[in-house]
Design a protein around this motif. Sequence first.
Motif, PDB file in Angstrom:
ATOM      1  N   VAL A 185       0.820  -1.100  -0.310  1.00 24.13           N
ATOM      2  CA  VAL A 185       0.085   0.102  -0.125  1.00 24.13           C
ATOM      3  C   VAL A 185       0.851   1.335  -0.106  1.00 24.13           C
ATOM      4  O   VAL A 185       0.632   2.127  -0.634  1.00 24.13           O
ATOM      5  CB  VAL A 185      -0.887  -0.067   1.274  1.00 24.13           C
ATOM      6  CG1 VAL A 185      -1.879   1.335   1.367  1.00 24.13           C
ATOM      7  CG2 VAL A 185      -2.022  -1.136   0.970  1.00 24.13           C
TER       8      VAL A 185
ATOM      9  N   PHE B  97       1.214   5.265  -2.328  1.00 23.43           N
ATOM     10  CA  PHE B  97       1.225   6.697  -2.164  1.00 23.43           C
ATOM     11  C   PHE B  97       2.444   7.416  -2.202  1.00 23.43           C
ATOM     12  O   PHE B  97       2.280   8.416  -2.705  1.00 23.43           O
ATOM     13  CB  PHE B  97       0.892   6.922  -0.718  1.00 23.43           C
ATOM     14  CG  PHE B  97      -0.658   6.545  -0.371  1.00 23.43           C
ATOM     15  CD1 PHE B  97      -1.631   7.297  -0.304  1.00 23.43           C
ATOM     16  CD2 PHE B  97      -1.159   5.115  -0.140  1.00 23.43           C
ATOM     17  CE1 PHE B  97      -3.080   7.134  -0.201  1.00 23.43           C
ATOM     18  CE2 PHE B  97      -2.448   4.919   0.267  1.00 23.43           C
ATOM     19  CZ  PHE B  97      -3.439   5.902   0.088  1.00 23.43           C
TER      20      PHE B  97
ATOM     21  N   VAL C  89      -3.563  10.266  -5.600  1.00 26.08           N
ATOM     22  CA  VAL C  89      -3.889   9.103  -4.727  1.00 26.08           C
ATOM     23  C   VAL C  89      -4.385   9.519  -3.445  1.00 26.08           C
ATOM     24  O   VAL C  89      -5.589   8.797  -3.056  1.00 26.08           O
ATOM     25  CB  VAL C  89      -2.804   8.396  -4.472  1.00 26.08           C
ATOM     26  CG1 VAL C  89      -2.875   6.961  -3.749  1.00 26.08           C
ATOM     27  CG2 VAL C  89      -2.308   7.605  -5.862  1.00 26.08           C
ATOM     28  N   TYR C  90      -3.958  10.536  -2.859  1.00 23.06           N
ATOM     29  CA  TYR C  90      -4.396  10.882  -1.532  1.00 23.06           C
ATOM     30  C   TYR C  90      -5.970  11.587  -1.809  1.00 23.06           C
ATOM     31  O   TYR C  90      -6.784  11.535  -0.712  1.00 23.06           O
ATOM     32  CB  TYR C  90      -3.384  12.111  -0.904  1.00 23.06           C
ATOM     33  CG  TYR C  90      -2.255  11.689  -0.373  1.00 23.06           C
ATOM     34  CD1 TYR C  90      -2.071  10.964   0.683  1.00 23.06           C
ATOM     35  CD2 TYR C  90      -1.131  11.622  -1.160  1.00 23.06           C
ATOM     36  CE1 TYR C  90      -1.077  10.590   1.540  1.00 23.06           C
ATOM     37  CE2 TYR C  90       0.173  10.998  -0.893  1.00 23.06           C
ATOM     38  CZ  TYR C  90       0.282  10.399   0.322  1.00 23.06           C
ATOM     39  OH  TYR C  90       1.403  10.019   0.936  1.00 23.06           O
TER      40      TYR C  90
ATOM     41  N   ALA D 257      -8.292   8.745  -2.307  1.00 20.82           N
ATOM     42  CA  ALA D 257      -8.587   7.919  -0.919  1.00 20.82           C
ATOM     43  C   ALA D 257      -9.437   8.875  -0.054  1.00 20.82           C
ATOM     44  O   ALA D 257     -10.080   8.349   0.729  1.00 20.82           O
ATOM     45  CB  ALA D 257      -7.081   7.765  -0.188  1.00 20.82           C
TER      46      ALA D 257
ATOM     47  N   PHE E  32     -12.915   8.733  -1.392  1.00 21.53           N
ATOM     48  CA  PHE E  32     -13.431   7.390  -1.311  1.00 21.53           C
ATOM     49  C   PHE E  32     -14.048   7.322   0.282  1.00 21.53           C
ATOM     50  O   PHE E  32     -15.029   6.743   0.372  1.00 21.53           O
ATOM     51  CB  PHE E  32     -12.234   6.410  -1.651  1.00 21.53           C
ATOM     52  CG  PHE E  32     -12.681   4.878  -1.190  1.00 21.53           C
ATOM     53  CD1 PHE E  32     -13.655   4.268  -1.748  1.00 21.53           C
ATOM     54  CD2 PHE E  32     -12.172   4.217   0.083  1.00 21.53           C
ATOM     55  CE1 PHE E  32     -14.179   2.995  -1.347  1.00 21.53           C
ATOM     56  CE2 PHE E  32     -12.583   3.118   0.355  1.00 21.53           C
ATOM     57  CZ  PHE E  32     -13.513   2.440  -0.055  1.00 21.53           C
ATOM     58  N   LEU E  33     -13.230   7.683   1.181  1.00 22.18           N
ATOM     59  CA  LEU E  33     -13.585   7.475   2.616  1.00 22.18           C
ATOM     60  C   LEU E  33     -14.703   8.416   2.909  1.00 22.18           C
ATOM     61  O   LEU E  33     -15.735   8.156   3.730  1.00 22.18           O
ATOM     62  CB  LEU E  33     -12.557   7.912   3.558  1.00 22.18           C
ATOM     63  CG  LEU E  33     -11.290   6.959   3.491  1.00 22.18           C
ATOM     64  CD1 LEU E  33     -10.244   7.401   4.589  1.00 22.18           C
ATOM     65  CD2 LEU E  33     -11.673   5.476   4.019  1.00 22.18           C
TER      66      LEU E  33
ATOM     67  N   VAL F 136      -5.680   2.838  -8.117  1.00 17.60           N
ATOM     68  CA  VAL F 136      -6.478   3.518  -6.961  1.00 17.60           C
ATOM     69  C   VAL F 136      -7.970   4.037  -7.246  1.00 17.60           C
ATOM     70  O   VAL F 136      -8.954   3.655  -6.752  1.00 17.60           O
ATOM     71  CB  VAL F 136      -5.588   4.394  -6.084  1.00 17.60           C
ATOM     72  CG1 VAL F 136      -6.589   5.136  -4.962  1.00 17.60           C
ATOM     73  CG2 VAL F 136      -4.488   3.835  -5.506  1.00 17.60           C
TER      74      VAL F 136
ATOM     75  N   THR G  90     -11.051   1.746  -6.000  1.00 21.07           N
ATOM     76  CA  THR G  90     -12.215   2.572  -5.209  1.00 21.07           C
ATOM     77  C   THR G  90     -13.508   2.570  -5.805  1.00 21.07           C
ATOM     78  O   THR G  90     -14.505   2.829  -4.981  1.00 21.07           O
ATOM     79  CB  THR G  90     -11.430   4.003  -4.599  1.00 21.07           C
ATOM     80  OG1 THR G  90     -11.203   4.728  -5.693  1.00 21.07           O
ATOM     81  CG2 THR G  90     -10.294   3.651  -3.764  1.00 21.07           C
TER      82      THR G  90
END
Length: 199
Positions: A31, A35, A43-44, A47, A50-51, A166, A170
């Motif tokens: 993982v 990043f 990518v951040y 992510a 997505f969260l 990613v 996601t």
Amino acid sequence: MKWDYLLFYRWLALNMVGFAILWVFHMNGMVEPVFLADSSYIVYVIAGLFLYGMVLCGFRVWKTSRELNWVKRGDKGKLKEFADKSRQSDRESVKEAFEIKLFARISFVKYISSSLVMLGLLGTVIGFIMVLTNIPANAVGDAAQVGKLVGALTNGMGVALYTTLVGAITNLWLNANYNMLRTGVVNLIAAILESADPQ
């Protein structure tokens, strides 16, 4: 009751399996490089989005599950709202408006899911641009410039490939959550209509 919040527990089980698989990849060191290789930080962004989508989807799943419980018990909830409005006006138009209202509340999850894959593709384009703009003009024919050429290729391709990866993963994950939520809303509408129909 025995089957209270069944939709929410299914959603929880699906995502526990997903995060367990992610944890296995993390423990195998797969993982962090994703990043670290992305100098564009897309990518951040993916992510984080997505969260955010997962939290909002979980909240909607919980609310839909709670409404299903109420309808099955014959309590308040959306059933009361629908029954009150259908007594006052045309039942079919109220039914259509009711369905649109419920589906509109979950459409943001689909939008976020689509945005994830689009951000991944944007990262691909940015990665290729980084490759093309960072290659020195004299690097092709000069053996001393090979190191710079390889560095530019590695950096740009890392951004291009990892953001695409990613974004796609996601997107698939959040889409699975959306489909579960959508099925719950369909079941809720069906349960409300069945309960509201005169016997």
